[in-house]
Enzyme design. Structure first.
Site, mmCIF file in Angstrom:
data_model
loop_
_atom_site.group_PDB
_atom_site.id
_atom_site.type_symbol
_atom_site.label_atom_id
_atom_site.label_comp_id
_atom_site.label_asym_id
_atom_site.label_seq_id
_atom_site.Cartn_x
_atom_site.Cartn_y
_atom_site.Cartn_z
ATOM 1 N N SER A 194 38.392 47.677 31.000
ATOM 2 C CA SER A 194 37.795 46.527 31.683
ATOM 3 C C SER A 194 38.888 45.709 32.340
ATOM 4 O O SER A 194 40.054 45.757 31.926
ATOM 5 C CB SER A 194 37.071 45.646 30.655
ATOM 6 O OG SER A 194 36.702 44.405 31.224
ATOM 7 N N TYR A 207 36.850 41.117 22.062
ATOM 8 C CA TYR A 207 36.550 42.190 23.032
ATOM 9 C C TYR A 207 37.730 42.474 23.966
ATOM 10 O O TYR A 207 38.095 43.648 24.170
ATOM 11 C CB TYR A 207 35.326 41.780 23.849
ATOM 12 C CG TYR A 207 34.953 42.704 24.986
ATOM 13 C CD1 TYR A 207 34.119 43.798 24.780
ATOM 14 C CD2 TYR A 207 35.413 42.468 26.292
ATOM 15 C CE1 TYR A 207 33.761 44.636 25.833
ATOM 16 C CE2 TYR A 207 35.056 43.297 27.349
ATOM 17 C CZ TYR A 207 34.228 44.376 27.110
ATOM 18 O OH TYR A 207 33.873 45.200 28.152
HETATM 19 P P1 NAD Z 1 25.374 48.850 28.181
HETATM 20 O O1 NAD Z 1 24.870 47.912 27.164
HETATM 21 O O2 NAD Z 1 24.420 49.422 29.135
HETATM 22 O O3 NAD Z 1 26.141 50.059 27.510
HETATM 23 C C1 NAD Z 1 26.851 49.937 26.316
HETATM 24 C C2 NAD Z 1 26.332 51.005 25.392
HETATM 25 O O4 NAD Z 1 27.180 51.079 24.243
HETATM 26 C C3 NAD Z 1 24.949 50.750 24.846
HETATM 27 O O5 NAD Z 1 23.963 51.297 25.678
HETATM 28 C C4 NAD Z 1 24.994 51.444 23.508
HETATM 29 O O6 NAD Z 1 24.361 52.713 23.577
HETATM 30 C C5 NAD Z 1 26.449 51.684 23.244
HETATM 31 N N1 NAD Z 1 26.841 51.170 21.929
HETATM 32 C C6 NAD Z 1 27.148 49.895 21.598
HETATM 33 N N2 NAD Z 1 27.421 49.824 20.285
HETATM 34 C C7 NAD Z 1 27.292 51.090 19.794
HETATM 35 C C8 NAD Z 1 27.440 51.660 18.518
HETATM 36 N N3 NAD Z 1 27.831 50.928 17.449
HETATM 37 N N4 NAD Z 1 27.189 52.988 18.369
HETATM 38 C C9 NAD Z 1 26.815 53.751 19.420
HETATM 39 N N5 NAD Z 1 26.676 53.248 20.666
HETATM 40 C C10 NAD Z 1 26.914 51.936 20.837
HETATM 41 O O7 NAD Z 1 26.527 48.084 28.980
HETATM 42 P P2 NAD Z 1 27.670 48.591 29.981
HETATM 43 O O8 NAD Z 1 28.152 47.356 30.635
HETATM 44 O O9 NAD Z 1 27.229 49.709 30.784
HETATM 45 O O10 NAD Z 1 28.826 49.052 28.981
HETATM 46 C C11 NAD Z 1 29.485 50.291 29.079
HETATM 47 C C12 NAD Z 1 30.971 50.086 28.938
HETATM 48 O O11 NAD Z 1 31.434 49.346 30.062
HETATM 49 C C13 NAD Z 1 31.390 49.295 27.701
HETATM 50 O O12 NAD Z 1 32.534 49.913 27.124
HETATM 51 C C14 NAD Z 1 31.787 47.949 28.277
HETATM 52 O O13 NAD Z 1 32.758 47.312 27.485
HETATM 53 C C15 NAD Z 1 32.336 48.372 29.613
HETATM 54 N N6 NAD Z 1 32.442 47.312 30.606
HETATM 55 C C16 NAD Z 1 31.331 46.683 31.065
HETATM 56 C C17 NAD Z 1 31.462 45.676 32.013
HETATM 57 C C18 NAD Z 1 30.270 44.934 32.553
HETATM 58 O O14 NAD Z 1 30.446 43.926 33.213
HETATM 59 N N7 NAD Z 1 29.063 45.378 32.306
HETATM 60 C C19 NAD Z 1 32.732 45.330 32.495
HETATM 61 C C20 NAD Z 1 33.848 46.008 32.015
HETATM 62 C C21 NAD Z 1 33.693 47.002 31.075
#
Ligand code: NAD
Ligand code: MG
Length: 302
Positions: A194, A207
């Site tokens: 991120s 985080y």
């Molecule tokens: P999202 O909620 O759609 O996806 C995150 C997924 O993580 C969930 O769907 C869930 O299935 C999984 N998860 C969480 N805890 C878990 C556990 N204990 N066991 C199994 N699965 C688990 O949100 P997203 O934003 O698509 O997140 C995906 C990645 O992107 C993450 O690593 C997040 O940190 C990263 N990210 C997101 C953003 C943003 O702005 N959305 C920015 C930077 C990084």
């Protein structure tokens, strides 16, 4: 269905107005968030991503693939010719089934693997089941993540700190360790870090350091496994419109203005990241390892 039906991803257009801009309605939901509770609906490329045969017959495991960024990667991988195993939490089965439907509509095999990656034993089972049901493993995307905003260190509990590290960092270690013996030369690992790795928010004291650890682990592992012919890279998103954010990733007042601070004045949509995951997974990125591809809306520090 996304609200962007008829999107042609190759039509030239202004990135500022390509997707919804804030203000957004407040929309609290419990973690893990669900796609169908989001307003506006995110775009995961359902109606737009066009495959070009970049991942023929690859076998991919994507964690957190039921929703958000992982869903966009899973759909794109399938349309590029890969079979895809998707990891998710048991509560997210409805979202996971929708992704499986998309993968199967692309003519590829979908494998559903529910469970909690903060548990080491489950991580081993996850990889073993993926390898068995796919018949091997060529692509691993460590994408599952937990993000819970807390205003002050005095309110940040040891339980939360621990759970965030287990989900974001330890799980990547456990899953990768179990996966590597199954991965052939040419295989690719992609970790989701991120912008928080480099520009941490004050409310993400647990985080943000996990994302710095993921970036660093990516670079160290890349050097270690180059001798096996395996590449390891990371994608670093800025603000993306996914269930992670309204389900506790941000305070609700920040959801109203989410993404407004980027140079485009809006958050990214998961579909806008699919190409980065496909590229890093494919042979097109054959000279890339230990790299970080930023998609931050104009503030990349990588
Ligand atoms: P999202 O909620 O759609 O996806 C995150 C997924 O993580 C969930 O769907 C869930 O299935 C999984 N998860 C969480 N805890 C878990 C556990 N204990 N066991 C199994 N699965 C688990 O949100 P997203 O934003 O698509 O997140 C995906 C990645 O992107 C993450 O690593 C997040 O940190 C990263 N990210 C997101 C953003 C943003 O702005 N959305 C920015 C930077 C990084
Ligand atoms: Mg989800």
């Amino acid at each position: 269905m996304s609200s962007h039906d008829g999107n042609d991803p190759y039509r030239m257009r202004d990135p500022r107005t390509q997707y919804p801009q804030p203000p957004f309605p407040r929309q609290p939901q419990n973690a893990p968030g669900e796609v169908r509770r989001m307003d506006p609906m995110p775009d995961h490329g359902e109606t737009s991503y066009r495959g070009a045969g970049k991942l023929p017959n690859r076998k991919a495991l994507v964690t957190g693939a039921d929703s958000g960024i992982g869903r966009a990667a899973a759909i794109a991988f399938a349309r590029e010719g890969a079979d895809v195993a998707i990891g998710f939490l048991p509560d997210e089965e409805a979202d996971a089934r929708e992704v499986a439907r998309q993968i199967e509509a692309a003519g590829r095999k979908a494998v559903l693997l529910p469970g909690d990656v903060s548990d080491e034993a489950f991580c081993k089972t996850l990889v073993a089941d993926a390898v068995r049901q796919l018949g091997g493993l060529d692509i691993l995307v460590n994408n599952a993540g937990k993000q819970t905003a807390v205003k002050s260190i005095t309110e940040l509990t040891t339980e939360q700190f621990d759970a965030t590290f287990r989900t974001n960092v330890y799980a990547m270690f456990w899953i990768t360790k179990a996966a590597l013996p199954h991965m052939p030369a040419g295989a690719a690992i992609i970790n989701t870090t991120s912008i928080q790795a480099m520009q941490p928010s004050p409310t993400l004291l647990d985080y943000a350091p996990t994302k710095a650890a993921i970036m660093n682990f990516t670079k160290a592992l890349a050097k270690q496994v180059a001798e096996k012919g395996i590449r390891v890279n990371a994608v670093a998103p800025g603000p993306f419109w996914t269930p992670l954010q309204p389900s506790g990733g941000q305070p609700q007042e920040k959801i109203e203005e989410f993404g407004g601070q980027t140079v485009f004045g809006r958050p990214g949509q998961p579909a806008e990241l699919a190409g980065a995951y496909v590229f890093l997974a494919s042979q097109e990125a054959s000279f890339m390892t230990g790299e970080v591809i930023g998609a931050t809306g104009g503030s990349t520090p990588f």
